[in-house]
Design a protein around this motif. Structure first.
Motif, PDB file in Angstrom:
ATOM      1  N   CYS A 145     -52.659 -29.466  -0.303  1.00 41.86           N
ATOM      2  CA  CYS A 145     -53.961 -30.109  -0.184  1.00 41.86           C
ATOM      3  C   CYS A 145     -54.836 -29.342   0.798  1.00 41.86           C
ATOM      4  CB  CYS A 145     -53.816 -31.550   0.298  1.00 41.86           C
ATOM      5  SG  CYS A 145     -53.078 -32.630  -0.929  1.00 41.86           S
ATOM      6  N   LYS A 146     -54.257 -29.029   1.893  1.00 41.33           N
ATOM      7  CA  LYS A 146     -55.024 -28.327   2.915  1.00 41.33           C
ATOM      8  C   LYS A 146     -55.452 -26.952   2.448  1.00 41.33           C
ATOM      9  CE  LYS A 146     -53.468 -30.833   6.868  1.00 41.33           C
ATOM     10  NZ  LYS A 146     -52.653 -30.821   8.100  1.00 41.33           N
ATOM     11  N   LYS A 147     -54.587 -26.389   1.669  1.00 37.25           N
ATOM     12  CA  LYS A 147     -54.884 -25.042   1.173  1.00 37.25           C
ATOM     13  C   LYS A 147     -56.100 -25.064   0.249  1.00 37.25           C
ATOM     14  CE  LYS A 147     -52.551 -21.005  -0.563  1.00 37.25           C
ATOM     15  NZ  LYS A 147     -51.877 -20.880  -1.855  1.00 37.25           N
ATOM     16  N   VAL A 148     -56.165 -26.062  -0.565  1.00 42.73           N
ATOM     17  CA  VAL A 148     -57.318 -26.150  -1.478  1.00 42.73           C
ATOM     18  C   VAL A 148     -58.618 -26.229  -0.682  1.00 42.73           C
ATOM     19  CG1 VAL A 148     -58.353 -27.407  -3.393  1.00 42.73           C
ATOM     20  CG2 VAL A 148     -55.888 -27.468  -3.104  1.00 42.73           C
ATOM     21  N   ILE A 149     -58.571 -27.031   0.362  1.00 43.19           N
ATOM     22  CA  ILE A 149     -59.785 -27.229   1.153  1.00 43.19           C
ATOM     23  C   ILE A 149     -60.297 -25.920   1.746  1.00 43.19           C
ATOM     24  CG2 ILE A 149     -60.702 -28.362   3.245  1.00 43.19           C
ATOM     25  CD1 ILE A 149     -60.319 -30.171   0.741  1.00 43.19           C
ATOM     26  N   THR A 150     -59.357 -25.066   2.139  1.00 42.39           N
ATOM     27  CA  THR A 150     -59.792 -23.797   2.717  1.00 42.39           C
ATOM     28  C   THR A 150     -60.532 -22.931   1.716  1.00 42.39           C
ATOM     29  OG1 THR A 150     -57.700 -22.737   2.154  1.00 42.39           O
ATOM     30  CG2 THR A 150     -57.853 -23.734   4.357  1.00 42.39           C
ATOM     31  N   LYS A 151     -60.292 -23.206   0.430  1.00 39.87           N
ATOM     32  CA  LYS A 151     -60.949 -22.379  -0.605  1.00 39.87           C
ATOM     33  C   LYS A 151     -62.383 -22.805  -0.878  1.00 39.87           C
ATOM     34  CE  LYS A 151     -57.111 -22.470  -3.452  1.00 39.87           C
ATOM     35  NZ  LYS A 151     -56.536 -22.264  -4.791  1.00 39.87           N
ATOM     36  N   LEU A 152     -62.804 -23.966  -0.344  1.00 37.78           N
ATOM     37  CA  LEU A 152     -64.152 -24.458  -0.610  1.00 37.78           C
ATOM     38  C   LEU A 152     -65.202 -23.531   0.010  1.00 37.78           C
ATOM     39  CD1 LEU A 152     -63.743 -28.284   0.131  1.00 37.78           C
ATOM     40  CD2 LEU A 152     -63.937 -27.183  -2.113  1.00 37.78           C
ATOM     41  N   PRO A 153     -66.387 -23.472  -0.534  1.00 38.74           N
ATOM     42  CA  PRO A 153     -67.456 -22.701   0.116  1.00 38.74           C
ATOM     43  C   PRO A 153     -67.632 -23.200   1.546  1.00 38.74           C
ATOM     44  CG  PRO A 153     -68.192 -23.598  -1.987  1.00 38.74           C
ATOM     45  CD  PRO A 153     -66.834 -24.156  -1.741  1.00 38.74           C
ATOM     46  N   PRO A 154     -68.094 -22.350   2.411  1.00 42.36           N
ATOM     47  CA  PRO A 154     -68.096 -22.700   3.837  1.00 42.36           C
ATOM     48  C   PRO A 154     -68.778 -24.036   4.153  1.00 42.36           C
ATOM     49  CG  PRO A 154     -68.915 -20.459   3.488  1.00 42.36           C
ATOM     50  CD  PRO A 154     -68.572 -20.992   2.158  1.00 42.36           C
ATOM     51  N   CYS A 155     -69.944 -24.268   3.614  1.00 41.20           N
ATOM     52  CA  CYS A 155     -70.619 -25.501   4.012  1.00 41.20           C
ATOM     53  C   CYS A 155     -69.876 -26.732   3.498  1.00 41.20           C
ATOM     54  CB  CYS A 155     -72.084 -25.507   3.604  1.00 41.20           C
ATOM     55  SG  CYS A 155     -72.370 -25.397   1.848  1.00 41.20           S
ATOM     56  N   HIS A 156     -69.278 -26.621   2.339  1.00 45.20           N
ATOM     57  CA  HIS A 156     -68.501 -27.735   1.807  1.00 45.20           C
ATOM     58  C   HIS A 156     -67.270 -27.963   2.676  1.00 45.20           C
ATOM     59  CE1 HIS A 156     -70.495 -28.494  -2.161  1.00 45.20           C
ATOM     60  NE2 HIS A 156     -71.074 -27.341  -1.800  1.00 45.20           N
ATOM     61  N   ASN A 157     -66.624 -26.865   2.998  1.00 42.61           N
ATOM     62  CA  ASN A 157     -65.439 -26.928   3.842  1.00 42.61           C
ATOM     63  C   ASN A 157     -65.783 -27.585   5.182  1.00 42.61           C
ATOM     64  OD1 ASN A 157     -63.522 -26.074   5.868  1.00 42.61           O
ATOM     65  ND2 ASN A 157     -62.610 -24.758   4.295  1.00 42.61           N
ATOM     66  N   ASN A 158     -66.885 -27.144   5.763  1.00 45.06           N
ATOM     67  CA  ASN A 158     -67.295 -27.696   7.058  1.00 45.06           C
ATOM     68  C   ASN A 158     -67.565 -29.193   6.960  1.00 45.06           C
ATOM     69  OD1 ASN A 158     -67.173 -25.148   8.055  1.00 45.06           O
ATOM     70  ND2 ASN A 158     -69.398 -24.769   7.923  1.00 45.06           N
ATOM     71  N   VAL A 159     -68.311 -29.561   5.908  1.00 44.73           N
ATOM     72  CA  VAL A 159     -68.659 -30.968   5.747  1.00 44.73           C
ATOM     73  C   VAL A 159     -67.403 -31.799   5.576  1.00 44.73           C
ATOM     74  CG1 VAL A 159     -69.768 -32.666   4.246  1.00 44.73           C
ATOM     75  CG2 VAL A 159     -70.966 -30.553   4.857  1.00 44.73           C
ATOM     76  N   PHE A 160     -66.466 -31.281   4.788  1.00 40.93           N
ATOM     77  CA  PHE A 160     -65.231 -32.032   4.541  1.00 40.93           C
ATOM     78  C   PHE A 160     -64.481 -32.268   5.854  1.00 40.93           C
ATOM     79  CE2 PHE A 160     -60.763 -32.519   3.434  1.00 40.93           C
ATOM     80  CZ  PHE A 160     -60.843 -33.524   2.476  1.00 40.93           C
ATOM     81  N   ASN A 161     -64.299 -31.188   6.568  1.00 45.59           N
ATOM     82  CA  ASN A 161     -63.537 -31.311   7.816  1.00 45.59           C
ATOM     83  C   ASN A 161     -64.240 -32.225   8.800  1.00 45.59           C
ATOM     84  OD1 ASN A 161     -61.482 -29.721   6.907  1.00 45.59           O
ATOM     85  ND2 ASN A 161     -62.464 -27.806   7.589  1.00 45.59           N
ATOM     86  N   TYR A 162     -65.584 -32.090   8.818  1.00 44.20           N
ATOM     87  CA  TYR A 162     -66.359 -32.914   9.734  1.00 44.20           C
ATOM     88  C   TYR A 162     -66.209 -34.391   9.406  1.00 44.20           C
ATOM     89  CZ  TYR A 162     -70.519 -34.617  12.221  1.00 44.20           C
ATOM     90  OH  TYR A 162     -71.373 -35.299  13.036  1.00 44.20           O
ATOM     91  N   LEU A 163     -66.265 -34.703   8.144  1.00 48.88           N
ATOM     92  CA  LEU A 163     -66.156 -36.097   7.713  1.00 48.88           C
ATOM     93  C   LEU A 163     -64.764 -36.643   7.992  1.00 48.88           C
ATOM     94  CD1 LEU A 163     -68.105 -36.093   4.330  1.00 48.88           C
ATOM     95  CD2 LEU A 163     -68.753 -37.275   6.439  1.00 48.88           C
ATOM     96  N   MET A 164     -63.735 -35.821   7.759  1.00 46.72           N
ATOM     97  CA  MET A 164     -62.366 -36.275   7.985  1.00 46.72           C
ATOM     98  C   MET A 164     -62.133 -36.567   9.454  1.00 46.72           C
ATOM     99  SD  MET A 164     -60.983 -36.659   5.159  1.00 46.72           S
ATOM    100  CE  MET A 164     -62.461 -36.854   4.251  1.00 46.72           C
ATOM    101  N   ALA A 165     -62.695 -35.687  10.255  1.00 44.55           N
ATOM    102  CA  ALA A 165     -62.549 -35.885  11.701  1.00 44.55           C
ATOM    103  C   ALA A 165     -63.195 -37.207  12.102  1.00 44.55           C
ATOM    104  CB  ALA A 165     -63.197 -34.719  12.441  1.00 44.55           C
ATOM    105  N   PHE A 166     -64.381 -37.444  11.520  1.00 43.35           N
ATOM    106  CA  PHE A 166     -65.076 -38.678  11.822  1.00 43.35           C
ATOM    107  C   PHE A 166     -64.263 -39.894  11.395  1.00 43.35           C
ATOM    108  CE2 PHE A 166     -68.099 -41.796   9.793  1.00 43.35           C
ATOM    109  CZ  PHE A 166     -68.429 -42.445  10.968  1.00 43.35           C
ATOM    110  N   LEU A 167     -63.679 -39.819  10.208  1.00 43.16           N
ATOM    111  CA  LEU A 167     -62.915 -40.955   9.702  1.00 43.16           C
ATOM    112  C   LEU A 167     -61.672 -41.194  10.566  1.00 43.16           C
ATOM    113  CD1 LEU A 167     -63.172 -40.542   5.811  1.00 43.16           C
ATOM    114  CD2 LEU A 167     -64.581 -41.927   7.353  1.00 43.16           C
ATOM    115  N   ARG A 168     -61.069 -40.096  11.009  1.00 44.81           N
ATOM    116  CA  ARG A 168     -59.894 -40.260  11.856  1.00 44.81           C
ATOM    117  C   ARG A 168     -60.270 -40.943  13.175  1.00 44.81           C
ATOM    118  NH1 ARG A 168     -58.718 -35.051   9.779  1.00 44.81           N
ATOM    119  NH2 ARG A 168     -59.410 -34.088  11.724  1.00 44.81           N
ATOM    120  N   GLU A 169     -61.493 -40.611  13.650  1.00 42.04           N
ATOM    121  CA  GLU A 169     -61.973 -41.262  14.860  1.00 42.04           C
ATOM    122  C   GLU A 169     -62.112 -42.764  14.627  1.00 42.04           C
ATOM    123  OE1 GLU A 169     -62.424 -40.289  18.014  1.00 42.04           O
ATOM    124  OE2 GLU A 169     -61.496 -38.436  17.281  1.00 42.04           O
TER     125      GLU A 169
END
Ligand code: GTP
Ligand code: MG
Lengths: 910, 212
Positions: free
Chosen positions: A836-860
């Motif tokens: 799963c994590k590997k797929v995410i790394t393949k996303l275009p940079p802005c998508h990847n950033n947004v995804f990680n940012y949102l996940m971090a927020f949800l974990r918070e």
């Protein structure tokens, strides 16, 4: 007499003779009489030709001669050979053909023959090669008794030479009838003149059209395709109503376009007592100084033989016709238009040659009132015709004999009036009676006698020439005075001695032992306007019969059409009716033809009202209709409610025109690939179409814009030039090279996401039911405007509204945070964290950033689960649906997998 | 009296906005003329009865919006027409230039059999003329069409042009008409028309037995 009864006797129960006519079969040099019957069985028809003994009364009188099945190859058409005299009211010659057979038949002039041809034509129409048929096997039993059963001997190819056509001359030629208008050279003015093409066209049309069976089927087929151009033309409405309207109007205005012109009518009546002509009729028929315009000459007791009585056939017809023709006024040429005869009652109708073309709608009928109330020894024959524009009916009757039988004579008169009917060409109209005619001329041996006086008293009065006194004893005069008979008729003063009864060959009163009282048996009466009797007299010089002939010369005012005025009147009427019709086309007025929606925003509901007012003269049905090559009547961001309906005359309806841009239409409007422009077509059934134009401008929004675009926007989207937005949108997604419009490197994540998330993180991390409770619509609009137009420090609205805005934002992304192209891969790897994590790394940079940012927020958020009651599953399911979307509809397992995928990113760091 | 069948045709008026399509129609059907230009926004029609070659023809004349922005929509009406008037304004070179575009649209969207004629309207405005009669003639010839210069204002050539197009349509649909004639038996009048004429002539001229 209806001879189909005789034919019916020779048929089986399943077969019926629809109609029969007597006709002449024309062979090379001779003609023979035949009885022609149209026989039907099921849907099949055949013509049966019988030889017959005179008039056929029973089946024994007829012998079958030929059977002609009405198949696809059957043709019946009218033939007019140039050497045959063709004149109004002439007989009709038809040719019947089938492969291997050709018959020529002459049908007697008259409505019955017309009806017969009509029925045959109908039978032709009914023939349909496609429905299974018995193939005329029912005819085979007749075949045995015949040498030839035509047309069935060889196997037929249905599709081959099928020609079906009946054509017959229109005999009624009315004023309204275009063919009359046109055929009458004098009225040519009515048809418009055309520079060219006209002659050719007319000729093409006039040729008897032969239509192949195939063509007929084609037509039937195509008429069911309402869309085909041809069918539309053929599925033409018939405007019977219009014709009737025109006809009524023409009648109403008749005085405008007609004027009265006098014509002289010679009416003669002669009871010839069964004699043949022995002397010239000139003293009777040519007694006037000028040649009359019209002759109507009636005879009674033409033939007293049994043959005449039973078979209605007599050589005397010809003899007397010739005698009359020879006796007509020598100063003019006449045409015999019509001969009508019932046993011994005969009526001849001649017109001066130059008037022939103004005679139309000629018809003749007879009524027998003799033995059994039906036989033709007594009764009447009548000829009707139209002369110019006047309808005229001439009746010759022979009423019941014997002095005391005047009541019977009255009854005969009434019988003739009620039973003698002329068929109208338009079958929907009731038949015409005698008295329906504007002018009625009634002649004949009416047989009314002198009563109450003895023979000597009568002869004495005659001697003294006191006809006035004698007339007062006349039964007819008395009956008319009592209103018992000839109602509305007039008779001129009688200034001649009684015309009955003389010793044949002399001017001697009857010297037989019966010694009859002299009587005015032979009379002429009239009914109608503008009729003046110029002369009413007997003709003592003729001595052939025991009666003397009587004549009456009339001057009759005939309605003559002024072509110029007629044409004008006619055109006026047509124009008026056209106008009426145009006024009846459904029509409405619209409150507005153009609607402008200014500054439409994302998810903003906008509406305007269109009012439709039915200002036409009829109710109407309206509907917004689809345009060519478009899937719906309007663009997806537009709707009209209601989009169809009914409007009573004078009624009004309000239509809501609504504009709403949602995620499915926003992207293209943001990028200006599409604009807010549409044209609605409001269609009225059987009426006009109205175009309503809808325009507007859309304010671009971060909602519906791509992450990539937003990462390039450092300013709020509405502060950016539209052209920049457009170019950025069209930029390829994975483009790494610097674009001309971008001066700076892109943001890591769109500032709009940061604003919303940051807002939530700072002020709503502990908010109960976050992402589960709906926000307020008005607050969403403020948040949207804030994101699109400026960057205040904090967003307006409640936590729930901001949370909802974030979800809407993610939902409206044209390309989801996890791009569509990775969707399947994500699902496939949902059971494996590393994958799963590997797929995410393949996303275009802005998508990847947004995804990680949102996940971090949800974990918070999950750290505050005590307060906000959020758990992994809830968040994974909400965000799974938004971040990991499919282009097609997701099923439940896919949804589960998406949730599982997102969950990995929420669990691991707990 | 038997009713006769009527033939119903659809004719379409095409051309730039302002060339006078609506005026031509009004003049033809109501004999009226309005000098103000109320642009047609939609598709309007009127009925008119004409007699051509002895056939009673009812024509439905469709007046379309000439404005450019409606042209994509009006195209969908072409396929229902049997005859088309291509109208320009003789005082507008531009409207004449556009005829080409109209013709190509017609070729694309109208039925193959459709009959066309070229009409140069406003012939009364001689002093403002920008398109010579000869130009119109030439263009019509190129397309194989008939050509009329008309004036809805003075009623010049109006009836003539409508009648002519109707005539052309009738000719083009002769086959169907003949079929129709054969299929509707009590309405054979047209077929018998000319026959009847001959008959009359014969009956008048001949000196046969019946003439005494
Ligand atoms: N002098 C003159 N003016 C005309 C003539 N025909 C039309 N006009 C004028 O031209 C203008 C436009 O006429 P319309 O018939 O409304 O034009 P249209 O072709 O229907 O225009 P759209 O409906 O917009 O497509 C009006 O002001 C008319 O008065 C004509 O024959 N002579
Ligand atoms: Mg217009």
């Amino acid at each position: 007499m209806d001879q189909s009864v005789a034919i019916q006797e020779t048929l089986t129960e399943e077969e019926s003779c629809i109609i029969a006519v007597q006709c002449l079969l024309i062979m090379d040099s001779i003609t023979e009489s035949r009885l022609l019957g149209l026989v039907e069985r099921g849907q099949e028809h055949a013509l049966f030709l019988f030889t017959h003994r005179r008039m056929a009364i029973t089946g024994n009188d007829i012998t079958l001669d030929k059977v002609v099945p009405i198949t696809e190859d059957f043709v019946i058409e009218e033939v007019t050979s140039p050497d045959e005299l063709a004149i109004v009211g002439s007989d009709t010659t038809v040719r019947v053909t089938l492969p291997g057979l050709e018959l020529r038949l002459r049908l007697l002039f008259g409505s019955h023959s017309r009806l017969f041809l009509y029925e045959v034509d109908k039978a032709c129409q009914e023939y349909d090669s496609e429905t299974p048929k018995s193939q005329f096997v029912w005819l085979s039993k007749y075949c045995r008794s015949l040498k030839c059963l035509t047309g069935l001997s060889q196997p037929r190819n249905c599709k081959s030479a099928g020609i079906n056509r009946v054509s017959f001359q229109p005999i009624y030629m009315g004023l309204l009838n275009y063919s009359t208008l046109n055929s009458n050279t004098k009225r040519k003015g009515l048809c418009m003149q055309h520079p060219r093409g006209q002659r050719k066209m007319a000729r093409l049309q006039s040729r008897p059209a032969k239509v192949k069976g195939e063509a007929r089927h084609d037509m039937v087929r195509s008429s069911s395709h309402t869309l085909s151009n041809k069918a539309q033309m053929l599925a033409m409405p018939r405007f019977g109503l219009r014709d009737n309207l025109i006809k009524c109007e023409l009648l109403k205005n008749e005085e405008q376009y007609t004027y009265i012109k006098n014509f002289s009518f010679f009416i003669g009546t002669y009871n010839v007592n069964g004699q043949s002509p022995k002397e010239t009729l000139r003293p009777w028929l040519s007694c006037t100084p000028n040649a009359p315009d019209i002759y109507c000459v009636g005879f009674q007791e033409l033939d007293l033989s049994k043959e005449a009585f039973f078979f209605n056939d007599t050589p005397k017809e010809q003899e007397w016709t010739k005698a009359v023709s020879d006796g007509l006024h020598p100063d003019a040429k006449y045409a015999l238009i019509k001969l009508a005869r019932l046993v011994g009652i005969m009526l001849l109708f001649y017109v001066k040659k130059e008037h022939a073309e103004y005679i139309s709608e000629v018809d003749a009928e007879t009524v027998g009132t003799g033995i059994m109330g039906r036989m033709g020894n007594k009764g009447g024959v009548a000829v009707r015709f139209k002369f110019h524009n006047s309808d005229i009916c001439v009746v010759n009757s022979h009423l019941a004999a014997h002095v005391e039988e005047y009541e019977r004579r009255n009854q005969d008169f009434r019988e003739i009036c009620s039973r003698l009917l002329f068929r109208q060409l338009d079958a929907s109209l009731p038949p015409l009676t005698i008295v329906k005619h504007g002018i009625v001329l009634w002649l004949g041996d009416l047989n009314y006698r002198i009563c109450e006086l003895e023979v000597d008293q009568v002869k004495d009065l005659i001697e003294k020439k006191d006809f006035k006194a004698l007339h007062s004893y006349d039964q007819l005069k008395r009956q008319i005075d009592e209103n018992a008979v000839f109602h509305g008729f007039k008779e001129g003063e009688i200034a001649f001695q009684p015309t009955y009864k003389y010793d044949t060959g002399s001017d001697q009163w009857d010297t037989s032992e019966k010694c009859r009282v002299p009587a005015w048996c032979d009379r002429v009466l009239w009914k109608g306007k503008n009729i003046k009797q110029l002369e009413y007299r007997s003709h003592m010089a003729l001595k052939t019969s025991d009666h003397k002939p009587v004549s009456s010369l009339f001057e009759i005012g005939i309605k003559v059409v002024n072509e110029e005025v007629y044409k004008k009147t006619f055109e006026e009427i047509v124009r008026a009716i056209d106008k009426m019709e145009n006024e009846c086309i459904p029509s409405v007025t619209l409150s507005q033809r153009e609607f402008v929606f200014k500054d439409v925003k994302f998810m903003e509901h906008r509406a305007e009202t269109l009012t439709i007012h039915n200002d036409g003269q009829v109710p109407c049905q309206f509907e917004f209709i689809q345009k060519l090559d478009e899937p719906a009547y309007c663009k997806p961001w537009l709707s009209a409610n209601p989009c169809k309906g009914f409007l009573a005359q004078g009624g009004e309806v309000h239509i809501d025109l609504e504009v709403f841009v949602n995620r499915s239409t926003a992207t293209e409007l943001n990028s200006r690939e599409k604009t807010l422009e549409d044209i609605l077509v409001l269609h009225l059934q059987r009426g006009k179409d109205y175009f309503i134009s809808i325009t507007g401008n859309y304010l671009p929004s971060c909602f519906g814009s791509s992450l990539q675009l937003l990462c390039h926007l450092r300013e709020p989207i509405q502060d950016m030039p539209l052209e920049t937005i457009r170019e950025l949108t069209l930029m390829p997604q994975d483009s790494t090279e610097m674009n001309s419009v971008i001066a700076e490197p892109p943001l890591e994540i769109p500032k709009e996401i940061w604003m919303m998330v940051d807002h939530l993180y700072r002020s709503a991390a502990k908010q109960e039911d976050l992402f589960q409770q709906p926000g307020l619509r008005s607050e969403f609009e403020e948040i949207r405007d804030c994101l699109d137009t400026g960057m205040p420090d904090s967003l307006p609205g409640s936590a729930h509204s901001v949370a909802e805005a974030l979800l809407l934002f993610l939902d409206a992304l044209p390309e989801p945070v996890i791009c569509y192209s990775f969707y399947q891969e994500c699902l496939d790897s949902c059971t494996n964290v590393l994958m799963c994590k590997k797929v995410i790394t393949k996303l275009p940079p802005c998508h990847n950033n947004v995804f990680n940012y949102l996940m971090a927020f949800l974990r918070e958020l999950l750290k505050n689960t005590v307060y906000n009651h959020l758990d992994i599953n809830t968040l994974a399911s909400i965000f799974g649906a938004l971040l990991l979307r499919s282009q097609s509809k997701q099923d439940i397992t896919e949804k589960k997998k998406a949730q599982e995928f997102i969950a990995h990113f929420l669990i691991n760091y707990l | 009296m038997a009713k006769q069948y009527d033939v119903l045709f659809r004719l379409l008026l095409l051309g730039d906005s302002g060339v006078g399509k609506t005026c031509l129609l009004c003049r033809f059907t109501d004999n009226e003329f309005h000098s103000s230009h109320i642009s047609t926004i939609g598709v309007d029609f009127k009925m008119k009865t004409l007699e051509v070659d002895g056939i009673k023809v009812r024509i439905q004349i469709w007046d379309t919006a000439g404005q450019e922005r409606y042209q994509t929509i009006t195209k969908q009406y072409y396929r229902r027409a049997q005859g088309i008037f291509l109208v320009y304004d003789i005082t507008s070179e531009r409207s004449f230039q556009h005829i080409m575009k109209w013709v190509s649209d017609v070729d694309e969207y109208a039925p193959e059999k459709v009959q066309k004629i070229l009409v140069g309207n406003k012939s009364d405005e001689e002093d403002k003329r920008q398109v010579a009669t000869e130009q119109g003639n030439k263009l019509a010839k190129t397309y194989g069409m008939d050509f009329f210069e008309t004036s809805a204002c003075t009623n010049h050539n109006i009836k003539e042009s409508f009648t002519r197009l109707t005539e052309l349509v009738l000719q083009a649909h002769k086959k169907e008409l003949d079929g129709l004639r054969a299929s509707i038996n009590d309405e054979l009048y047209i077929a018998d028309l000319e026959d009847d004429d001959n008959k009359r002539d014969r009956s008048v001229n001949s000196q046969k037995a019946c003439w005494c």
